[in-house]
Design an enzyme around this catalytic site. Structure first.
Site, PDB file in Angstrom:
ATOM      1  N   HIS A   1     -14.452  -6.036  10.050  1.00  0.00           N
ATOM      2  CA  HIS A   1     -13.062  -6.044   9.560  1.00  0.00           C
ATOM      3  C   HIS A   1     -12.579  -7.467   9.367  1.00  0.00           C
ATOM      4  CE1 HIS A   1     -12.744  -6.696  13.885  1.00  0.00           C
ATOM      5  NE2 HIS A   1     -11.666  -7.417  13.583  1.00  0.00           N
TER       6      HIS A   1
ATOM      7  N   HIS B   1     -11.236 -14.406   7.662  1.00  0.00           N
ATOM      8  CA  HIS B   1     -12.685 -14.396   7.841  1.00  0.00           C
ATOM      9  C   HIS B   1     -13.108 -13.038   8.397  1.00  0.00           C
ATOM     10  CE1 HIS B   1     -11.192 -15.188  11.874  1.00  0.00           C
ATOM     11  NE2 HIS B   1     -12.303 -14.606  12.303  1.00  0.00           N
TER      12      HIS B   1
HETATM   13  P1  ATP Z   1     -14.330  -8.381  22.407  1.00  0.00           P
HETATM   14  O1  ATP Z   1     -13.198  -9.328  22.654  1.00  0.00           O
HETATM   15  O2  ATP Z   1     -14.287  -7.156  23.252  1.00  0.00           O
HETATM   16  O3  ATP Z   1     -15.664  -9.039  22.405  1.00  0.00           O
HETATM   17  P2  ATP Z   1     -13.251  -8.284  19.744  1.00  0.00           P
HETATM   18  O4  ATP Z   1     -12.973  -9.738  19.843  1.00  0.00           O
HETATM   19  O5  ATP Z   1     -13.857  -7.790  18.481  1.00  0.00           O
HETATM   20  O6  ATP Z   1     -14.198  -7.800  20.927  1.00  0.00           O
HETATM   21  P3  ATP Z   1     -10.533  -7.981  20.316  1.00  0.00           P
HETATM   22  O7  ATP Z   1     -10.616  -9.155  21.259  1.00  0.00           O
HETATM   23  O8  ATP Z   1      -9.736  -6.800  20.720  1.00  0.00           O
HETATM   24  O9  ATP Z   1     -11.963  -7.445  19.982  1.00  0.00           O
HETATM   25  O10 ATP Z   1      -9.989  -8.549  18.958  1.00  0.00           O
HETATM   26  C1  ATP Z   1      -9.699  -7.726  17.856  1.00  0.00           C
HETATM   27  C2  ATP Z   1      -9.627  -8.589  16.619  1.00  0.00           C
HETATM   28  O11 ATP Z   1      -8.584  -9.556  16.766  1.00  0.00           O
HETATM   29  C3  ATP Z   1     -10.894  -9.410  16.349  1.00  0.00           C
HETATM   30  O12 ATP Z   1     -11.025  -9.565  14.948  1.00  0.00           O
HETATM   31  C4  ATP Z   1     -10.599 -10.733  16.986  1.00  0.00           C
HETATM   32  O13 ATP Z   1     -11.308 -11.776  16.356  1.00  0.00           O
HETATM   33  C5  ATP Z   1      -9.118 -10.877  16.730  1.00  0.00           C
HETATM   34  N1  ATP Z   1      -8.455 -11.652  17.775  1.00  0.00           N
HETATM   35  C6  ATP Z   1      -8.625 -11.519  19.118  1.00  0.00           C
HETATM   36  N2  ATP Z   1      -7.840 -12.363  19.797  1.00  0.00           N
HETATM   37  C7  ATP Z   1      -7.143 -13.062  18.860  1.00  0.00           C
HETATM   38  C8  ATP Z   1      -6.162 -14.084  18.915  1.00  0.00           C
HETATM   39  N3  ATP Z   1      -5.733 -14.568  20.056  1.00  0.00           N
HETATM   40  N4  ATP Z   1      -5.676 -14.534  17.749  1.00  0.00           N
HETATM   41  C9  ATP Z   1      -6.111 -14.066  16.563  1.00  0.00           C
HETATM   42  N5  ATP Z   1      -7.018 -13.095  16.443  1.00  0.00           N
HETATM   43  C10 ATP Z   1      -7.539 -12.599  17.569  1.00  0.00           C
END
Ligand code: ATP
Ligand code: MG
Length: 186
Positions: free
Chosen positions: A52, A134
């Site tokens: 995504h 990205h």
């Molecule tokens: P995990 O953290 O469990 O390894 P993940 O990073 O895919 O998996 P999430 O941390 O829930 O899952 O993040 C969901 C989405 O939001 C991802 O695309 C992640 O890159 C983005 N994301 C997470 N934290 C932030 C942030 N602080 N600012 C911007 N985007 C974020």
């Protein structure tokens, strides 16, 4: 206090974010790109169903705010656009390999800005970092890709979604909890 605790028990938080979610054909193309990068650079390719592009990250949010977020999303005035993913890059610190556009379509920048502005106006505390579109393809990569420029993979974007990120033993699982169409270009 006992009441608040009971309420919290019934209404846990959700880890929420707004995103663009690829259609099946785009998802297949992105997954092929993830596998190619994984062969070249190691690490862990994103699963096909998790690929995504994040528009706005809300993080832990009380379930009762979901309806307000739906109302905010419904007010967004966005137009559909074509996104040409022609770049590959890496972030060394977290060893992520991603693909993105060398030119951000104005309609994508406008969508992200409109959504962010409406969320802030509604009281969401978003991070101040600039929007950098990205698609994460590989995590824990051991090397950086040789080629930064690739043949464009065209993603025709016609909607955006609200997603709940749910962790399980199998890794992150994403559940779509709302979808809003973007206007067709005239
Ligand atoms: P995990 O953290 O469990 O390894 P993940 O990073 O895919 O998996 P999430 O941390 O829930 O899952 O993040 C969901 C989405 O939001 C991802 O695309 C992640 O890159 C983005 N994301 C997470 N934290 C932030 C942030 N602080 N600012 C911007 N985007 C974020
Ligand atoms: Mg994360």
């Amino acid at each position: 206090m006992a009441e608040a605790a009971a309420d919290a028990g019934r209404a846990p938080n959700l880890r929420l974010f707004f995103a663009l979610w690829p259609d099946a054909a785009t998802r297949a193309g992105l997954h092929a790109r993830a596998r190619a990068l994984h062969s070249e650079c190691g690490g862990r390719a994103m699963r096909r169903d998790t690929i995504h592009l994040t528009l706005a990250f809300l993080g832990e949010t009380p379930v009762r705010q979901v309806e307000r977020l739906r109302a905010v999303a419904a007010g967004v005035q966005g137009e559909g656009f074509a996104l040409d993913l022609d770049r590959v890059g890496s972030w060394h610190r977290n060893r992520i390999l991603w693909t993105g556009p060398s030119m951000v379509p104005p309609a994508l920048a406008a969508l992200a800005q409109d959504l962010e502005g409406r969320l802030r106006a509604d009281g969401c505390a978003l991070e101040a970092r600039a929007f950098s579109p990205h698609v994460t393809l590989v995590r824990n990569a051991h090397a950086t890709p040789r080629e930064a420029q690739l043949a464009p993979l065209r993603w025709t974007v016609g909607s955006f979604v609200l997603v709940a990120s749910e962790r399980s033993a199998a890794g992150a699982h994403y559940r779509t909890i709302g979808r809003w169409p973007l206007k067709r270009r005239g």
